[in-house]
Scaffold this motif. Structure first.
Motif, PDB file in Angstrom:
ATOM      1  N   GLU A  17      30.315  24.445  49.654  1.00  0.00           N
ATOM      2  CA  GLU A  17      31.237  23.394  49.228  1.00  0.00           C
ATOM      3  C   GLU A  17      32.672  23.888  49.067  1.00  0.00           C
ATOM      4  O   GLU A  17      33.617  23.126  49.214  1.00  0.00           O
ATOM      5  CB  GLU A  17      30.784  22.777  47.893  1.00  0.00           C
ATOM      6  N   LEU A  18      32.855  25.139  48.723  1.00  0.00           N
ATOM      7  CA  LEU A  18      34.201  25.677  48.465  1.00  0.00           C
ATOM      8  C   LEU A  18      34.650  26.654  49.551  1.00  0.00           C
ATOM      9  O   LEU A  18      35.332  27.630  49.288  1.00  0.00           O
ATOM     10  CB  LEU A  18      34.231  26.345  47.095  1.00  0.00           C
ATOM     11  N   GLU A  19      34.294  26.338  50.786  1.00  0.00           N
ATOM     12  CA  GLU A  19      34.634  27.232  51.892  1.00  0.00           C
ATOM     13  C   GLU A  19      36.144  27.431  52.027  1.00  0.00           C
ATOM     14  O   GLU A  19      36.610  28.507  52.418  1.00  0.00           O
ATOM     15  CB  GLU A  19      34.060  26.685  53.200  1.00  0.00           C
ATOM     16  N   TRP A  20      36.925  26.452  51.660  1.00  0.00           N
ATOM     17  CA  TRP A  20      38.381  26.561  51.756  1.00  0.00           C
ATOM     18  C   TRP A  20      38.907  27.664  50.838  1.00  0.00           C
ATOM     19  O   TRP A  20      39.899  28.324  51.158  1.00  0.00           O
ATOM     20  CB  TRP A  20      39.048  25.223  51.445  1.00  0.00           C
ATOM     21  N   ILE A  21      38.218  27.890  49.710  1.00  0.00           N
ATOM     22  CA  ILE A  21      38.634  28.979  48.815  1.00  0.00           C
ATOM     23  C   ILE A  21      38.363  30.323  49.479  1.00  0.00           C
ATOM     24  O   ILE A  21      39.200  31.234  49.419  1.00  0.00           O
ATOM     25  CB  ILE A  21      37.931  28.874  47.446  1.00  0.00           C
ATOM     26  N   ALA A  22      37.217  30.445  50.142  1.00  0.00           N
ATOM     27  CA  ALA A  22      36.893  31.689  50.849  1.00  0.00           C
ATOM     28  C   ALA A  22      37.925  31.967  51.932  1.00  0.00           C
ATOM     29  O   ALA A  22      38.381  33.104  52.091  1.00  0.00           O
ATOM     30  CB  ALA A  22      35.488  31.617  51.435  1.00  0.00           C
ATOM     31  N   ARG A  23      38.304  30.937  52.666  1.00  0.00           N
ATOM     32  CA  ARG A  23      39.333  31.116  53.711  1.00  0.00           C
ATOM     33  C   ARG A  23      40.676  31.515  53.104  1.00  0.00           C
ATOM     34  O   ARG A  23      41.378  32.376  53.629  1.00  0.00           O
ATOM     35  CB  ARG A  23      39.476  29.849  54.535  1.00  0.00           C
ATOM     36  N   ALA A  24      41.027  30.879  52.004  1.00  0.00           N
ATOM     37  CA  ALA A  24      42.288  31.215  51.332  1.00  0.00           C
ATOM     38  C   ALA A  24      42.268  32.664  50.836  1.00  0.00           C
ATOM     39  O   ALA A  24      43.268  33.382  50.942  1.00  0.00           O
ATOM     40  CB  ALA A  24      42.539  30.254  50.172  1.00  0.00           C
ATOM     41  N   LEU A  25      41.121  33.102  50.307  1.00  0.00           N
ATOM     42  CA  LEU A  25      41.009  34.487  49.843  1.00  0.00           C
ATOM     43  C   LEU A  25      41.061  35.470  51.004  1.00  0.00           C
ATOM     44  O   LEU A  25      41.613  36.567  50.868  1.00  0.00           O
ATOM     45  CB  LEU A  25      39.729  34.671  49.024  1.00  0.00           C
ATOM     46  N   GLU A  26      40.510  35.100  52.152  1.00  0.00           N
ATOM     47  CA  GLU A  26      40.616  35.959  53.341  1.00  0.00           C
ATOM     48  C   GLU A  26      42.077  36.094  53.765  1.00  0.00           C
ATOM     49  O   GLU A  26      42.528  37.177  54.122  1.00  0.00           O
ATOM     50  CB  GLU A  26      39.772  35.412  54.497  1.00  0.00           C
ATOM     51  N   TRP A  27      42.807  34.989  53.727  1.00  0.00           N
ATOM     52  CA  TRP A  27      44.241  35.034  54.034  1.00  0.00           C
ATOM     53  C   TRP A  27      44.973  35.909  53.022  1.00  0.00           C
ATOM     54  O   TRP A  27      45.846  36.706  53.382  1.00  0.00           O
ATOM     55  CB  TRP A  27      44.838  33.626  54.050  1.00  0.00           C
ATOM     56  N   ALA A  28      44.614  35.743  51.755  1.00  0.00           N
ATOM     57  CA  ALA A  28      45.253  36.551  50.710  1.00  0.00           C
ATOM     58  C   ALA A  28      44.986  38.030  50.949  1.00  0.00           C
ATOM     59  O   ALA A  28      45.896  38.864  50.821  1.00  0.00           O
ATOM     60  CB  ALA A  28      44.753  36.129  49.328  1.00  0.00           C
ATOM     61  N   ALA A  29      43.746  38.375  51.298  1.00  0.00           N
ATOM     62  CA  ALA A  29      43.416  39.779  51.579  1.00  0.00           C
ATOM     63  C   ALA A  29      44.214  40.287  52.780  1.00  0.00           C
ATOM     64  O   ALA A  29      44.698  41.431  52.784  1.00  0.00           O
ATOM     65  CB  ALA A  29      41.917  39.928  51.816  1.00  0.00           C
ATOM     66  N   GLY A  30      44.381  39.448  53.794  1.00  0.00           N
ATOM     67  CA  GLY A  30      45.188  39.836  54.951  1.00  0.00           C
ATOM     68  C   GLY A  30      46.636  40.070  54.583  1.00  0.00           C
ATOM     69  O   GLY A  30      47.282  41.012  55.060  1.00  0.00           O
ATOM     70  N   ILE A  31      47.163  39.217  53.728  1.00  0.00           N
ATOM     71  CA  ILE A  31      48.546  39.379  53.269  1.00  0.00           C
ATOM     72  C   ILE A  31      48.692  40.674  52.473  1.00  0.00           C
ATOM     73  O   ILE A  31      49.678  41.404  52.626  1.00  0.00           O
ATOM     74  CB  ILE A  31      48.987  38.144  52.450  1.00  0.00           C
ATOM     75  N   VAL A  32      47.705  40.979  51.622  1.00  0.00           N
ATOM     76  CA  VAL A  32      47.737  42.234  50.857  1.00  0.00           C
ATOM     77  C   VAL A  32      47.694  43.425  51.812  1.00  0.00           C
ATOM     78  O   VAL A  32      48.404  44.421  51.606  1.00  0.00           O
ATOM     79  CB  VAL A  32      46.586  42.280  49.827  1.00  0.00           C
ATOM     80  N   ASP A  33      46.894  43.340  52.889  1.00  0.00           N
ATOM     81  CA  ASP A  33      46.858  44.416  53.896  1.00  0.00           C
ATOM     82  C   ASP A  33      48.239  44.632  54.507  1.00  0.00           C
ATOM     83  O   ASP A  33      48.705  45.770  54.636  1.00  0.00           O
ATOM     84  CB  ASP A  33      45.870  44.076  55.017  1.00  0.00           C
ATOM     85  N   VAL A  34      48.895  43.549  54.878  1.00  0.00           N
ATOM     86  CA  VAL A  34      50.229  43.657  55.482  1.00  0.00           C
ATOM     87  C   VAL A  34      51.220  44.248  54.481  1.00  0.00           C
ATOM     88  O   VAL A  34      52.044  45.106  54.833  1.00  0.00           O
ATOM     89  CB  VAL A  34      50.697  42.280  56.008  1.00  0.00           C
ATOM     90  N   MET A  35      51.141  43.805  53.225  1.00  0.00           N
ATOM     91  CA  MET A  35      52.035  44.357  52.206  1.00  0.00           C
ATOM     92  C   MET A  35      51.809  45.856  52.041  1.00  0.00           C
ATOM     93  O   MET A  35      52.773  46.619  51.881  1.00  0.00           O
ATOM     94  CB  MET A  35      51.830  43.636  50.869  1.00  0.00           C
ATOM     95  N   ALA A  36      50.553  46.289  52.087  1.00  0.00           N
ATOM     96  CA  ALA A  36      50.257  47.718  51.965  1.00  0.00           C
ATOM     97  C   ALA A  36      50.887  48.500  53.109  1.00  0.00           C
ATOM     98  O   ALA A  36      51.479  49.570  52.899  1.00  0.00           O
ATOM     99  CB  ALA A  36      48.746  47.938  51.940  1.00  0.00           C
TER     100      ALA A  36
END
Length: 137
Positions: A17-36
């Motif tokens: 039901e909350l798949e959009w949160i999982a996608r948002a967290l994947e994007w957030a993790a990707g952004i953190v990777d780029v920031m690193a």
């Protein structure tokens, strides 16, 4: 063993039901990777600049001291980047439902944590050497 690594748990709430949160967290993790990566690239650029300045403007012990100061600064940037990558790994691990992914990401966190630990120890040693050189006899 192969069956164990391919084992998948039941779909959780985040994959349902909350798949959009999982996608948002994947994007957030990707952004953190780029920031690193950006943090480490900034550190590398500053290191090269400081290294060249120390190499060509000083002689003898002052040159070595200047280069060691730049090594400490580079190490700080690398440690910051590694800490961001660990945050990203934790997010990926929390979202993964495959045992192999969990195992792989757990090993990545372990390796990055060990690198951070030993790099931190080396930086402390270089800082102590610099402090010994800077303090009057």
């Amino acid at each position: 063993m192969n069956g164990l690594l391919d084992m998948k748990t039941e779909n959780g709430v985040l994959q349902g039901e909350l798949e959009w949160i999982a996608r948002a967290l994947e994007w957030a993790a990707g952004i953190v990777d780029v920031m690193a990566i950006v943090v480490m690239l900034v550190g590398a650029a500053r290191f090269v600049h400081g290294y060249l300045a120390a190499e060509f403007s000083r002689a003898g012990l002052d040159r070595v001291t200047g280069i060691n100061r730049e090594r400490v600064e580079l190490g700080r940037y690398i440690l910051a980047g590694l800490e961001l990558l660990i945050v990203s790994d934790i997010i990926h691990t929390a979202l993964s439902l495959r045992f192999a992914d969990l195992l792989f990401l757990g090993l990545l966190v372990l390796i990055r944590s060990l690198i951070s630990y030993f790099l931190g120890r080396e930086l402390q040693q270089v800082k102590h050497e610099l402090a010994a050189r800077d303090s009057p006899p």
